[in-house]
Design a protein around this motif. Sequence first.
Motif, PDB file in Angstrom:
ATOM      1  N   THR A 175      27.603  55.169  64.623  1.00  0.00           N
ATOM      2  CA  THR A 175      26.634  56.058  65.256  1.00  0.00           C
ATOM      3  C   THR A 175      25.669  55.306  66.155  1.00  0.00           C
ATOM      4  OG1 THR A 175      26.773  57.447  63.289  1.00  0.00           O
ATOM      5  CG2 THR A 175      24.941  57.868  64.723  1.00  0.00           C
ATOM      6  N   GLY A 176      25.719  53.975  66.097  1.00  0.00           N
ATOM      7  CA  GLY A 176      24.664  53.200  66.712  1.00  0.00           C
ATOM      8  C   GLY A 176      25.069  52.364  67.906  1.00  0.00           C
ATOM      9  N   SER A 177      24.089  51.590  68.372  1.00  0.00           N
ATOM     10  CA  SER A 177      24.251  50.618  69.450  1.00  0.00           C
ATOM     11  C   SER A 177      23.754  49.288  68.895  1.00  0.00           C
ATOM     12  CB  SER A 177      23.433  51.026  70.674  1.00  0.00           C
ATOM     13  OG  SER A 177      23.770  52.336  71.087  1.00  0.00           O
ATOM     14  N   HIS A 178      24.668  48.521  68.340  1.00  0.00           N
ATOM     15  CA  HIS A 178      24.256  47.369  67.535  1.00  0.00           C
ATOM     16  C   HIS A 178      23.860  46.163  68.388  1.00  0.00           C
ATOM     17  CE1 HIS A 178      27.983  45.095  68.146  1.00  0.00           C
ATOM     18  NE2 HIS A 178      28.678  46.195  67.856  1.00  0.00           N
ATOM     19  N   SER A 179      23.204  45.214  67.746  1.00  0.00           N
ATOM     20  CA  SER A 179      22.672  44.041  68.428  1.00  0.00           C
ATOM     21  C   SER A 179      23.664  42.890  68.539  1.00  0.00           C
ATOM     22  CB  SER A 179      21.408  43.542  67.703  1.00  0.00           C
ATOM     23  OG  SER A 179      20.337  44.440  67.883  1.00  0.00           O
ATOM     24  N   GLY A 180      24.817  43.002  67.888  1.00  0.00           N
ATOM     25  CA  GLY A 180      25.795  41.922  67.949  1.00  0.00           C
ATOM     26  C   GLY A 180      25.604  40.866  66.903  1.00  0.00           C
ATOM     27  N   GLU A 181      24.840  41.198  65.836  1.00  0.00           N
ATOM     28  CA  GLU A 181      24.682  40.250  64.737  1.00  0.00           C
ATOM     29  C   GLU A 181      26.004  40.142  63.972  1.00  0.00           C
ATOM     30  OE1 GLU A 181      21.235  41.505  62.432  1.00  0.00           O
ATOM     31  OE2 GLU A 181      20.368  42.333  64.265  1.00  0.00           O
ATOM     32  N   GLU A 182      26.149  39.057  63.198  1.00  0.00           N
ATOM     33  CA  GLU A 182      27.413  38.829  62.492  1.00  0.00           C
ATOM     34  C   GLU A 182      27.747  39.986  61.550  1.00  0.00           C
ATOM     35  OE1 GLU A 182      29.681  36.618  63.082  1.00  0.00           O
ATOM     36  OE2 GLU A 182      28.469  35.687  64.647  1.00  0.00           O
ATOM     37  N   ARG A 183      26.733  40.613  60.940  1.00  0.00           N
ATOM     38  CA  ARG A 183      27.004  41.737  60.047  1.00  0.00           C
ATOM     39  C   ARG A 183      27.580  42.926  60.813  1.00  0.00           C
ATOM     40  NH1 ARG A 183      21.109  44.397  58.512  1.00  0.00           N
ATOM     41  NH2 ARG A 183      20.063  43.936  60.476  1.00  0.00           N
ATOM     42  N   HIS A 184      27.185  43.083  62.074  1.00  0.00           N
ATOM     43  CA  HIS A 184      27.727  44.168  62.880  1.00  0.00           C
ATOM     44  C   HIS A 184      29.187  43.906  63.233  1.00  0.00           C
ATOM     45  CE1 HIS A 184      23.279  44.575  64.148  1.00  0.00           C
ATOM     46  NE2 HIS A 184      23.548  45.512  63.249  1.00  0.00           N
ATOM     47  N   LEU A 185      29.489  42.663  63.568  1.00  0.00           N
ATOM     48  CA  LEU A 185      30.867  42.313  63.898  1.00  0.00           C
ATOM     49  C   LEU A 185      31.766  42.463  62.673  1.00  0.00           C
ATOM     50  CD1 LEU A 185      29.250  41.190  66.305  1.00  0.00           C
ATOM     51  CD2 LEU A 185      30.814  39.245  66.332  1.00  0.00           C
ATOM     52  N   ALA A 186      31.268  42.004  61.517  1.00  0.00           N
ATOM     53  CA  ALA A 186      32.063  42.099  60.286  1.00  0.00           C
ATOM     54  C   ALA A 186      32.313  43.554  59.911  1.00  0.00           C
ATOM     55  CB  ALA A 186      31.351  41.366  59.150  1.00  0.00           C
ATOM     56  N   ALA A 187      31.313  44.416  60.065  1.00  0.00           N
ATOM     57  CA  ALA A 187      31.488  45.829  59.726  1.00  0.00           C
ATOM     58  C   ALA A 187      32.454  46.516  60.680  1.00  0.00           C
ATOM     59  CB  ALA A 187      30.133  46.534  59.734  1.00  0.00           C
ATOM     60  N   THR A 188      32.430  46.126  61.950  1.00  0.00           N
ATOM     61  CA  THR A 188      33.389  46.689  62.900  1.00  0.00           C
ATOM     62  C   THR A 188      34.807  46.320  62.499  1.00  0.00           C
ATOM     63  OG1 THR A 188      31.749  46.562  64.689  1.00  0.00           O
ATOM     64  CG2 THR A 188      34.047  46.809  65.329  1.00  0.00           C
ATOM     65  N   ARG A 189      35.001  45.086  62.074  1.00  0.00           N
ATOM     66  CA  ARG A 189      36.333  44.673  61.594  1.00  0.00           C
ATOM     67  C   ARG A 189      36.745  45.493  60.374  1.00  0.00           C
ATOM     68  NH1 ARG A 189      33.930  39.428  62.267  1.00  0.00           N
ATOM     69  NH2 ARG A 189      34.653  38.400  64.184  1.00  0.00           N
ATOM     70  N   ARG A 190      35.791  45.802  59.512  1.00  0.00           N
ATOM     71  CA  ARG A 190      36.107  46.608  58.318  1.00  0.00           C
ATOM     72  C   ARG A 190      36.588  47.994  58.708  1.00  0.00           C
ATOM     73  NH1 ARG A 190      30.784  46.540  54.993  1.00  0.00           N
ATOM     74  NH2 ARG A 190      31.904  48.130  53.767  1.00  0.00           N
ATOM     75  N   ILE A 191      35.946  48.600  59.713  1.00  0.00           N
ATOM     76  CA  ILE A 191      36.376  49.925  60.172  1.00  0.00           C
ATOM     77  C   ILE A 191      37.796  49.844  60.725  1.00  0.00           C
ATOM     78  CG2 ILE A 191      35.949  51.782  61.829  1.00  0.00           C
ATOM     79  CD1 ILE A 191      32.957  51.112  61.647  1.00  0.00           C
ATOM     80  N   SER A 207      33.017  39.301  73.972  1.00  0.00           N
ATOM     81  CA  SER A 207      34.099  39.895  73.195  1.00  0.00           C
ATOM     82  C   SER A 207      33.867  41.389  73.050  1.00  0.00           C
ATOM     83  CB  SER A 207      34.203  39.246  71.812  1.00  0.00           C
ATOM     84  OG  SER A 207      33.221  39.762  70.934  1.00  0.00           O
ATOM     85  N   LYS A 208      34.953  42.100  72.738  1.00  0.00           N
ATOM     86  CA  LYS A 208      34.840  43.534  72.505  1.00  0.00           C
ATOM     87  C   LYS A 208      34.044  43.814  71.235  1.00  0.00           C
ATOM     88  CE  LYS A 208      39.222  44.642  74.814  1.00  0.00           C
ATOM     89  NZ  LYS A 208      40.577  45.205  74.637  1.00  0.00           N
ATOM     90  N   LEU A 209      34.170  42.962  70.222  1.00  0.00           N
ATOM     91  CA  LEU A 209      33.420  43.165  68.981  1.00  0.00           C
ATOM     92  C   LEU A 209      31.928  43.036  69.208  1.00  0.00           C
ATOM     93  CD1 LEU A 209      35.458  41.274  66.218  1.00  0.00           C
ATOM     94  CD2 LEU A 209      35.209  43.745  66.505  1.00  0.00           C
ATOM     95  N   ALA A 210      31.526  42.101  70.066  1.00  0.00           N
ATOM     96  CA  ALA A 210      30.099  41.846  70.281  1.00  0.00           C
ATOM     97  C   ALA A 210      29.431  42.934  71.116  1.00  0.00           C
ATOM     98  CB  ALA A 210      29.902  40.492  70.954  1.00  0.00           C
ATOM     99  N   GLN A 211      30.216  43.662  71.913  1.00  0.00           N
ATOM    100  CA  GLN A 211      29.642  44.709  72.755  1.00  0.00           C
ATOM    101  C   GLN A 211      29.012  45.791  71.879  1.00  0.00           C
ATOM    102  OE1 GLN A 211      30.720  48.080  73.655  1.00  0.00           O
ATOM    103  NE2 GLN A 211      29.300  48.225  75.382  1.00  0.00           N
TER     104      GLN A 211
END
Length: 338
Positions: free
Chosen positions: A87-103, A138-142
């Motif tokens: 739902t968000g626009s994340h900052s690109g922190e490692e927790r955001h990248l890891a959660a995107t991988r989980r999805i 990277s696409k994950l960091a966007q």
Amino acid sequence: MLTSPLADAPAIREPRHAPVAHVTRGGVVESTHYGSLVVLDGDGTLRFHLGDPHAACYPRSALKPVQAVAMVRAGLPLDGELLALATGSHSGEERHLAATRRILALADLTEDDLRNVPDLPYDPAVRDTWIRQDRQPSKLAQNCSGKHAAMLTLCKLNGWPLHDYDAPQHPLQQVIAQTVEDLTGQRIAHVTVDGCGTPLFAVSLHGLARAAARIATGAPGTPEHRVADALRSHPEMASGTGRDVARLMRAVPGLLAKDGFEGVQTAALPDGRALALKIADGNDRARGPVTAAALALAGVDPQLLTGLTGEPAYGGGRPVGALRPAAALNPPAPPTHP
């Protein structure tokens, strides 16, 4: 799932913006930000407006909660921090990248399947660390990767094509368009492409505020409530450490808030009071103070908004002015609510 007849699409015109904030220096107005905003009461009636909140505008990422509701309605099996990320626009922190991988892993997908544009992290400090480490965009960091991962996952679960999930005619985007019209209560004025590559729907600020109110007041068990609960419970997953929109949700009990590029902001309370605003020049520095002023107009206790009302203007290392909301946003304060 339309609940009532739709209003006509808002007019596409040059918005008749009004002054919403001034930067003063030494008692003189140095700069003026124009914009438009609307504040709704809990019953949906117009409480306050300034500028041109009925003209068509692009919500940018402020529309992401609506997109998330559409995906949950269509079967997206996310909750909690993963739904907040979607739902968000994340900052690109490692927790955001890891959660995107989980999805993505839920549907046996990888970063290569994403169709958002590669980018460096949105947060300046995180971005600087990436640059020092010679890490590439990277696409994950966007900042939209959580939304894109959720879109892909939903397509995989529903048997929809994956290669063009960002095309306006794709079944996913058609479901999202229908939900945009349902929650805003008006027809979409125009469709273009957002910065991340997905369709972007033009609606009015008035419609955007209605949509925020619909989500914030969603009954338990509904997709609207699931999205609202995820955002309220995990505001940093939807944005990032230190981001103003997360601080705003932490400061005001029950508040649902989402920002968007080009100076867009929505906010809504559990009783249906809601607002939407757009800073005309797209400059983000005025968005926070104008949002705080609009929340005060909605009846939020101004004491809860301390620290969100603007930064000083400095001269020689000392404060000599400030960015403040325009006088039109400071009428006699309405009664406050808990």
